[in-house]
Each structure stands twice: as C-alpha cells, then as structure tokens.
Enzyme design. Structure first.
Site, PDB file in Angstrom:
ATOM      1  N   CYS A   1      -3.008   1.750   6.596  1.00  0.00           N
ATOM      2  CA  CYS A   1      -3.100   1.054   7.850  1.00  0.00           C
ATOM      3  C   CYS A   1      -3.942   2.071   8.720  1.00  0.00           C
ATOM      4  CB  CYS A   1      -1.763   0.726   8.451  1.00  0.00           C
ATOM      5  SG  CYS A   1      -0.536   1.670   8.507  1.00  0.00           S
TER       6      CYS A   1
ATOM      7  N   ASN B   1       0.825  -1.276   0.044  1.00  0.00           N
ATOM      8  CA  ASN B   1      -0.013  -0.030  -0.009  1.00  0.00           C
ATOM      9  C   ASN B   1       0.788   1.397  -0.013  1.00  0.00           C
ATOM     10  OD1 ASN B   1       0.846  -0.611   2.642  1.00  0.00           O
ATOM     11  ND2 ASN B   1      -1.140   0.335   3.569  1.00  0.00           N
TER      12      ASN B   1
ATOM     13  N   GLU C   1       4.406  -4.213  12.112  1.00  0.00           N
ATOM     14  CA  GLU C   1       3.535  -3.039  12.070  1.00  0.00           C
ATOM     15  C   GLU C   1       2.312  -3.656  11.358  1.00  0.00           C
ATOM     16  OE1 GLU C   1       4.225  -0.187  13.089  1.00  0.00           O
ATOM     17  OE2 GLU C   1       6.304  -0.413  13.544  1.00  0.00           O
TER      18      GLU C   1
HETATM   19  P1  NAD Z   1       0.224  -9.423   3.764  1.00  0.00           P
HETATM   20  O1  NAD Z   1       0.214  -9.691   5.046  1.00  0.00           O
HETATM   21  O2  NAD Z   1      -0.391 -10.041   3.109  1.00  0.00           O
HETATM   22  O3  NAD Z   1       1.648  -8.964   3.194  1.00  0.00           O
HETATM   23  C1  NAD Z   1       2.745  -8.433   3.637  1.00  0.00           C
HETATM   24  C2  NAD Z   1       4.178  -8.894   3.201  1.00  0.00           C
HETATM   25  O4  NAD Z   1       4.460 -10.252   3.728  1.00  0.00           O
HETATM   26  C3  NAD Z   1       4.420  -9.388   1.512  1.00  0.00           C
HETATM   27  O5  NAD Z   1       5.418  -8.757   1.303  1.00  0.00           O
HETATM   28  C4  NAD Z   1       4.164 -10.706   1.562  1.00  0.00           C
HETATM   29  O6  NAD Z   1       4.812 -11.350   0.586  1.00  0.00           O
HETATM   30  C5  NAD Z   1       4.772 -11.311   2.779  1.00  0.00           C
HETATM   31  N1  NAD Z   1       4.376 -12.404   3.094  1.00  0.00           N
HETATM   32  C6  NAD Z   1       3.169 -13.400   3.162  1.00  0.00           C
HETATM   33  N2  NAD Z   1       3.339 -14.395   3.608  1.00  0.00           N
HETATM   34  C7  NAD Z   1       4.562 -14.621   4.221  1.00  0.00           C
HETATM   35  C8  NAD Z   1       5.152 -15.525   5.094  1.00  0.00           C
HETATM   36  N3  NAD Z   1       4.541 -16.487   5.466  1.00  0.00           N
HETATM   37  N4  NAD Z   1       6.152 -15.293   5.540  1.00  0.00           N
HETATM   38  C9  NAD Z   1       6.973 -13.911   5.193  1.00  0.00           C
HETATM   39  N5  NAD Z   1       6.469 -13.168   4.614  1.00  0.00           N
HETATM   40  C10 NAD Z   1       5.254 -13.162   4.102  1.00  0.00           C
HETATM   41  O7  NAD Z   1      -0.035  -7.720   3.925  1.00  0.00           O
HETATM   42  P2  NAD Z   1      -0.384  -6.863   2.418  1.00  0.00           P
HETATM   43  O8  NAD Z   1      -1.974  -7.301   2.065  1.00  0.00           O
HETATM   44  O9  NAD Z   1       0.741  -6.694   1.712  1.00  0.00           O
HETATM   45  O10 NAD Z   1      -0.711  -5.317   3.252  1.00  0.00           O
HETATM   46  C11 NAD Z   1      -1.814  -4.696   3.829  1.00  0.00           C
HETATM   47  C12 NAD Z   1      -1.820  -4.988   5.430  1.00  0.00           C
HETATM   48  O11 NAD Z   1      -0.538  -4.372   5.773  1.00  0.00           O
HETATM   49  C13 NAD Z   1      -3.049  -4.391   6.062  1.00  0.00           C
HETATM   50  O12 NAD Z   1      -3.244  -5.457   6.834  1.00  0.00           O
HETATM   51  C14 NAD Z   1      -2.328  -3.143   6.469  1.00  0.00           C
HETATM   52  O13 NAD Z   1      -3.089  -2.291   7.583  1.00  0.00           O
HETATM   53  C15 NAD Z   1      -1.003  -3.285   6.912  1.00  0.00           C
HETATM   54  N6  NAD Z   1      -0.057  -2.217   6.867  1.00  0.00           N
HETATM   55  C16 NAD Z   1       0.348  -1.799   8.199  1.00  0.00           C
HETATM   56  C17 NAD Z   1       0.975  -0.683   8.164  1.00  0.00           C
HETATM   57  C18 NAD Z   1       1.467  -0.392   9.650  1.00  0.00           C
HETATM   58  O14 NAD Z   1       2.633   0.560   9.671  1.00  0.00           O
HETATM   59  N7  NAD Z   1       1.118  -0.787  10.733  1.00  0.00           N
HETATM   60  C19 NAD Z   1       1.510   0.018   7.250  1.00  0.00           C
HETATM   61  C20 NAD Z   1       1.109  -0.514   5.937  1.00  0.00           C
HETATM   62  C21 NAD Z   1       0.238  -1.798   5.992  1.00  0.00           C
END
Ligand code: NAD
Length: 533
Positions: free
Chosen positions: A286, A156, A252
């Site tokens: 987020c 995002n 995060e």
């Molecule tokens: P996601 O959890 O699907 O993926 C995040 C990352 O993790 C990707 O790079 C993905 O390839 C990787 N991943 C997936 N499975 C994995 C595994 N088993 N082991 C290690 N890595 C793995 O999240 P998304 O859909 O890409 O992002 C959206 C989410 O991120 C929302 O829930 C949003 O709130 C959150 N977010 C949080 C913040 C914050 O600062 N708190 C900031 C931005 C987004």
C-alpha cells in the site's frame, strides 16, 4: 489456465473444489499449496459467540499475564521463522528475503514491543480539570477493552498485517476474529496454530478463512470493532455495512505514494530507494512508491541510475534465495498493471525498461518497469497500480513538487529526498499523507511504535503505536466529587440570585482565573449553604 488467482469457489474448476473450501495456489508456479475452509455465516456467528464468551476472563488478566502468552507465541514464531517465511513466499510469490525482512522481522518486533509496552501505553491518566479541581472534583481516564475485534485483512502482507493487529488487540484485552484474504488462507491458519501452541485460551483468536461473503458475515455478526485493510472499494462497502450496527471501523486502504527527489539528494541512494520502494513485493505494498517526482536539473542522471539498478534485479520464484522480485500474487492485479502501462504508453509514455510479462508463463510475473514522459492525465499517475511500475516525472520548484504530490485522492505515505534535513522536514509538513518520510520509503509500517494510517481515500483510524492501541480500547472517564455533602451550585432550586450567580460564572469562572472566580466566593458560599436540608 489462469485460475490460480481466482479463489472464489464459483471460478475454480469443479473437480478441484467443494463449495466449502478455498484453494491456495503458488502464484509463481500455479501449483496448489493447500486448502482451507470457506467459512459460512453460521460458522462466523459461532466463532464470534465463542470469542465473546472467552473475552471477559482474558480481560481480567494482567498485562504481564497476557504478555506472557504473546511472548510464548513470539518464541514459537521465531523458532519456525524459516517455515513461516517459506509459506508466506509460496502463498504470495514474494522473495523469501522479503518474507523475512518485511513480515517475520516486523511481526516479532511488534510482539516484543506490545507485550512489554502495552501496560505503560494504556496506563490510567489523571485529567487536569482546571478550576473544577478546586471544588473537590477529580477526573481520570481508564482504558477498557472493546470486546471482540474483527480483523479483515488483504493478501499482500498476509503475516505482518493481521498478526500485528492480533497482538495489539489481545494485549488490550480483546478477543479477535480474523478473516484473512482468500488468496492467503494458509498463513492465517499458521498464525492461529502458533497462538494455540502458545497457550492462548480457546476462543480468543478465531481464524475464519473465506472470501468476501465471510468478511461481510463477520460484520453482520456484530463484533465491537472492525479493523479493515484492503482496497478503497471494499473499504467503502465495509464502512457502509458496519454503519448499520454503528460498529466502529478502522480503514487502512490504498495509496498512490509520491517520492520527491530534490536536486541536493544523495542521488545514488535515492535511486536505490526508489527502486526498492517501487519493486519490493512486486510493487504490491500500500505504501509502494507509485509516483516519482525528480527535480529537473538532476533528472537525467537519476533516471539513468534507476534504470541501471532496475535492470540488475533478478526476477524469479520467490522461494529461490537470490531472487529480488517474485511473481505478483494474482492475475487480476497483473491485469490492472497491464492496463495502466498500456494507457500510459498510448498517451505518450516511454518505457525505459520492463513493460511486459515476465519470462515464466506459468506464473504471474510482470517485469519491473520504469516509465518517463508521464503526466497526471494518465491512470498510472492517478489510480493505485499496485504492481512493479515506477513512473517518473520532473518538476522545477518545491511548490510544483508539492502540488504534484498532493494532486491525488490518496494520502497514505510520501517521501522527500534531500541532504538538507530542514528543507525536507518543511516539505514533509506540506504533503497530505498519514506518514511522510525524509530519505526513506515504505518501511515505517514495520516500526511498532509509530502510527500507521492515511488521509483522504487512504482511509481513517490508525494501527500501531499508542494511537493504534487506543483504537482497540474505549476510554472510560471516571469523575469523582469528594465534597459529597454539598449540593452543586447549578442544581435546583433556581431564583433571581441563582441567575445572577450563573451570569457571574459566565464572566468570571470561564476565564480560568482563580482570582476572578474568587470575587464570586460570597455568592457561591451563600448558595451552597442556603440549600442544605
Ligand atoms: P480487497 O479489498 O479486495 O480485500 C481485502 C479483504 O476484504 C479480503 O480479506 C476480502 O476477502 C475482504 N472482503 C471482500 N469483500 C468484502 C465485503 N463485502 N465485506 C467484508 N470483507 C470483504 O483488498 P486486497 O486486494 O486483498 O488488498 C489490496 C488492497 O489493500 C490495496 O488497495 C492495498 O493498497 C490495500 N492495503 C492497504 C494497506 C494499508 O495499511 N493502508 C495495507 C495493505 C494493503
């Protein structure tokens, strides 16, 4: 054909992908933008080994020398800002304006800040050790890099999220291995290219494009810390996998951020803040405003204002300069939004505007949507929607507003809107969240100096600011005894007079009072000198 969101190789048409590639699509048009490698576990291991080899020499450089490379990268990014913003816009669907204001600008600011401030933020510190100081002892803290930092980031904010963490990790003297989201690999490669051109020595920033399997392999490659940003479900998997190696993790995660509008708020500005906070980046932040609570006495006027403002938004391709709201970045996320809205409507919610897919069928558009008649039994008020929906509820008292805000498993950010700053700050203290803003929404991730992170299911650990920098180092305590010719009071040998003295230490020394401790001086001196060889 809804395949552009599904970046894993298993789900893409065979003729357009090899098993070793991921394909990046423009979510607004469905067109392919480019391809990137799907890094294998072996490639991950090799990248971590390269990073590990490169890191010690980098750590030996001064902050100024490391800062010089970061500032060179900043200069290159500034010069390429339009190209970078266009790529961010194409890969995510977000408006160019947001690619600049919410990604490029904060990243440049973070680079500037940490390139200049890291030395002062990590300066060795003397620790006051109280009465031990009188015994010729001193303590200080120095901060050492951890080694290799693994960054796993979402789609995002594909520039700002990883780039900020890269800068902080590098300035602290670490090497970095980045695993970006499979939906936004190209912008990650761009970050790598910029640092490369800036003269960052080889191995210090390895970019491993790939999917979840690549992320899992990064944890298995045993880096020294994982900075994970993403969903709660993946965050739990990451923490579990990292626990096997005792690898520390910063998580995060998601949010369901509440906005409380009090009756004495500047209504027009609060309405504009709510609309921007809910619909910027199509609600895929987020820290987006995901729940709005407005005081009953002003609810009618406030809702009228947000509906008017929402209807005036222009939705379209993010790459067009006058577009306010772009496409969502992937179909899976849009499906979640549709599910939440449909559940709410079935349970009695009213759609005041939006509530359906956008006009362009080839992209993942969802209209900015305002809902009323919602309550906490609905998923739209409980689960992270991560889309352009603003559900509004009313409250009567401050206590009720706080109860609503805290009735969530999440705790990332929150906001309180009032002209009475003291009242706002008082309520801010009572909301369970990592950041609470008064008369502001969303944007503090963009402030390099302030910590970012959540409580409850929103995760743990911090990024940004001094606290974020401290996550990327290990504090080393160095303790010195300047009276090296005398044995300590508590060393061998023990006898009845020693036991008596230790009892005296318990009653006198531990009070912190020099005067009381002085009463033990004769016993102490006797013991010190009696045991000399
Ligand atoms: P996601 O959890 O699907 O993926 C995040 C990352 O993790 C990707 O790079 C993905 O390839 C990787 N991943 C997936 N499975 C994995 C595994 N088993 N082991 C290690 N890595 C793995 O999240 P998304 O859909 O890409 O992002 C959206 C989410 O991120 C929302 O829930 C949003 O709130 C959150 N977010 C949080 C913040 C914050 O600062 N708190 C900031 C931005 C987004």
């Amino acid at each position: 054909m809804d395949n552009h969101n599904l970046m894993s190789t298993q789900t893409l048409p065979l003729q357009t992908t090899r098993l070793s590639e991921i394909v990046s699509y423009d979510p607004g048009t469905g067109e392919e933008i480019g391809r990137a490698p799907l890094s294998s576990p072996e490639e991950v291991r090799q990248a971590v080994a390269r990073a590990r080899e490169a890191q010690p020499a980098w750590a030996r450089l001064s902050y100024r020398e490391r800062g010089r490379v970061v500032l060179k990268a900043r200069k290159l990014m500034l010069a390429a800002r339009d190209e970078v913003a266009l790529l961010v816009s194409k890969e995510t669907g977000k408006p160019l304006a947001e690619a600049l204001s919410m990604e490029v600008v904060p990243t440049l600011d973070t680079m500037h800040y940490f390139a200049h401030a890291s030395e002062a933020l990590l300066r060795p510190q003397k620790i006051d050790i109280g009465q031990y100081g009188l015994m010729g002892r001193s303590s200080r803290l120095v901060f050492k890099p951890l080694g290799v930092i693994g960054i796993i980031s979402p789609w995002n904010f594909p520039l700002a999220t990883p780039a900020d963490e890269i800068v902080m990790a590098l300035m602290a003297g670490n090497a970095v291995v980045l695993k970006p989201s499979e939906l936004t690999p190209l912008i990650a490669l761009k970050i790598g290219e910029i640092f490369d051109r800036a003269g960052l020595p080889a191995g210090l920033l390895e970019i491993l494009t790939g999917d979840g399997t690549t992320g899992a392999a990064l944890i298995d490659a045993r880096v020294d810390k994982i900075m994970f940003t993403g969903s709660v479900a993946t965050g739990k998997r990451v923490a579990e996998a990292a626990a096997k190696y005792l690898t520390p993790v910063v998580l995060e995660l998601g949010g369901k951020d509440p906005m409380i509008v009090l009756e004495d708020a500047d209504l027009k500005n609060a309405a504009r803040g709510a609309v921007w906070g809910a619909f910027a980046n199509s609600g895929q932040a987020c820290a987006s405003v995901e729940r709005c609570y407005v005081q009953e006495s002003i609810a009618g006027k406030f809702i009228e204002l947000i509906v008017k403002e929402t209807r005036a938004l222009k939705q379209g391709l993010g790459t067009e300069k006058s577009v306010d709201v772009g496409a969502m970045t992937n179909e899976r996320q849009r499906a979640i939004v549709e599910e939440h809205v449909s559940d709410a409507v079935q349970r009695g919610a009213t759609v005041l505007t939006g509530g359906r897919r956008g006009a362009k069928p080839e992209g993942f558009f969802y209209e900015p949507t305002v809902l009323t008649d919602v309550d906490h039994s609905m998923t739209i008020m409980r689960d992270e929607t991560f889309g352009p929906v603003l559900p509004v509820m009313t409250f009567k008292t401050d206590d009720e507003a706080i109860n609503f805000a805290n009735d969530s498993v999440f705790g990332l950010t929150a906001s309180v809107w009032t002209k009475n700053i003291a009242r706002g700050q008082k309520l801010a203290e009572r909301i369970e969240a990592g950041t609470v803003m008064v008369n502001e929404v969303v944007y503090t991730h963009g402030i390099a100096q302030t910590p970012w992170g959540g409580v409850k299911d929103s995760g743990y650990g911090r990024t940004h600011g001094r606290m974020g920098l401290l996550e990327l180092v290990t504090p080393k305590h160095i303790h010195v005894n300047r009276i090296s010719f005398l044995p300590d009071l508590w060393w061998f040998r023990y006898d009845p007079s020693a036991t008596k003295l230790f009892g005296g230490l318990a009653t006198h020394f531990t009070t912190g009072s020099i005067l009381k401790t002085a009463l033990l001086l004769p016993q102490m001196l006797r013991r010190l000198f009696e045991r000399r060889f």
